[in-house]
Design a protein around this motif. Structure first.
Motif, PDB file in Angstrom:
ATOM      1  N   ILE A  71      35.444  29.241  27.116  1.00  0.00           N
ATOM      2  CA  ILE A  71      35.266  29.129  28.674  1.00  0.00           C
ATOM      3  C   ILE A  71      36.197  28.258  29.267  1.00  0.00           C
ATOM      4  O   ILE A  71      36.716  28.417  30.255  1.00  0.00           O
ATOM      5  CB  ILE A  71      33.971  28.182  28.821  1.00  0.00           C
ATOM      6  N   PHE A  72      36.868  27.129  28.477  1.00  0.00           N
ATOM      7  CA  PHE A  72      37.879  26.403  29.263  1.00  0.00           C
ATOM      8  C   PHE A  72      39.200  27.231  29.144  1.00  0.00           C
ATOM      9  O   PHE A  72      40.037  26.956  29.846  1.00  0.00           O
ATOM     10  CB  PHE A  72      37.852  25.054  28.389  1.00  0.00           C
ATOM     11  N   LEU A  75      39.003  29.075  32.240  1.00  0.00           N
ATOM     12  CA  LEU A  75      39.203  28.194  33.395  1.00  0.00           C
ATOM     13  C   LEU A  75      40.317  27.505  33.600  1.00  0.00           C
ATOM     14  O   LEU A  75      40.911  27.208  34.856  1.00  0.00           O
ATOM     15  CB  LEU A  75      38.033  26.785  33.388  1.00  0.00           C
ATOM     16  N   SER A  76      41.035  27.482  32.565  1.00  0.00           N
ATOM     17  CA  SER A  76      42.644  26.870  32.548  1.00  0.00           C
ATOM     18  C   SER A  76      43.803  27.967  32.757  1.00  0.00           C
ATOM     19  O   SER A  76      44.814  27.436  33.150  1.00  0.00           O
ATOM     20  CB  SER A  76      43.052  26.304  31.162  1.00  0.00           C
ATOM     21  N   PRO A 204      43.349  21.732  32.331  1.00  0.00           N
ATOM     22  CA  PRO A 204      43.530  22.337  33.565  1.00  0.00           C
ATOM     23  C   PRO A 204      43.945  21.406  34.820  1.00  0.00           C
ATOM     24  O   PRO A 204      44.691  21.702  35.699  1.00  0.00           O
ATOM     25  CB  PRO A 204      42.281  23.036  33.881  1.00  0.00           C
TER      26      PRO A 204
END
Length: 219
Positions: A71-72, A75-76, A204
């Motif tokens: 997920i990150f 997102l990043s 991020p």
């Protein structure tokens, strides 16, 4: 890893990794002419790999850990592209993808019948890191597996890491990553205060902040 009465905790290691990461990216994005930033920053990735394996060994739900990394990773990606390329660029993927691939390999090797199938998963993850051009690519997956397979042998796994790093990068700036072995050897097996999501969020956000600073003052 057995706990020791002396040394530094996982909490301290996380801070060392996070601070060196921010220094590294500050140098790469704002002051590329100063290699000193990148030298300090070389400590971050191996420590994060080390902590990833610690987390994998102690987590109650490795699938949840994998989902969080993935997920990150997504997102990043936009902050990563903006910071390093000034816009969307799919030729190079952020480090969360590398950590995710490495964790998939660790999960496979944790199975009781880890054998040839595990090797193929490792090979596929390493090739995926290279094909996707993730940060540190296949080398990152190799380091994570080294830390896992030699988990019980503190000095041996650090020696193997330093050797693998040297064989992969020689005497380039990346050679300074070998100094990360020192704080990792000082790890006392204690987790310390929790900062579970601080790195995930910091990654991020600090990249986005560096992009905005560069755009405002250096463009």
């Amino acid at each position: 890893m057995a706990e020791r009465s002396f040394g530094i905790s996982g909490f301290t290691l996380k801070w060392i990794a996070m601070v060196s990461m921010v220094i590294d990216h500050t140098g790469a994005i704002l002051f590329p002419q100063y290699l000193q930033f990148r030298m300090v920053g070389r400590l971050a990735f191996p420590i994060y790999c080390f902590l990833l394996v610690e987390g994998a060994v102690h987590t109650k739900d490795i699938r949840k850990y994998e989902r969080r990394l993935l997920i990150f990773a997504f997102l990043s990606e936009v902050p990563f592209d903006l910071a390093f390329y000034g816009g969307l660029d799919f030729r190079h993927q952020n480090v969360f993808f590398t950590l995710f691939l490495g964790l998939l390999v660790v999960e496979q090797y944790q199975k009781r019948r880890a054998g040839l199938n595990s090797f193929f998963v490792f090979l596929a993850a390493m090739l995926a890191g290279e094909a996707l051009n993730t940060d540190y690519g296949g080398f990152g997956v190799v380091i994570i597996l080294i830390f896992y397979l030699l988990y019980q042998y503190a000095a041996m796994k650090q020696a193997a890491f330093v050797m693998a790093n040297f064989l992969s990068y020689g005497l380039s700036v990346q050679a300074y990553a070998g100094f990360a072995a020192v704080p990792m050897l000082l790890y006392n097996g204690k987790r310390g205060p929790s900062m579970k999501y601080l790195f995930y969020v910091c990654y991020p956000f600090h990249l986005l902040a560096l992009y905005l600073i560069k755009r405002a003052f250096l463009s």
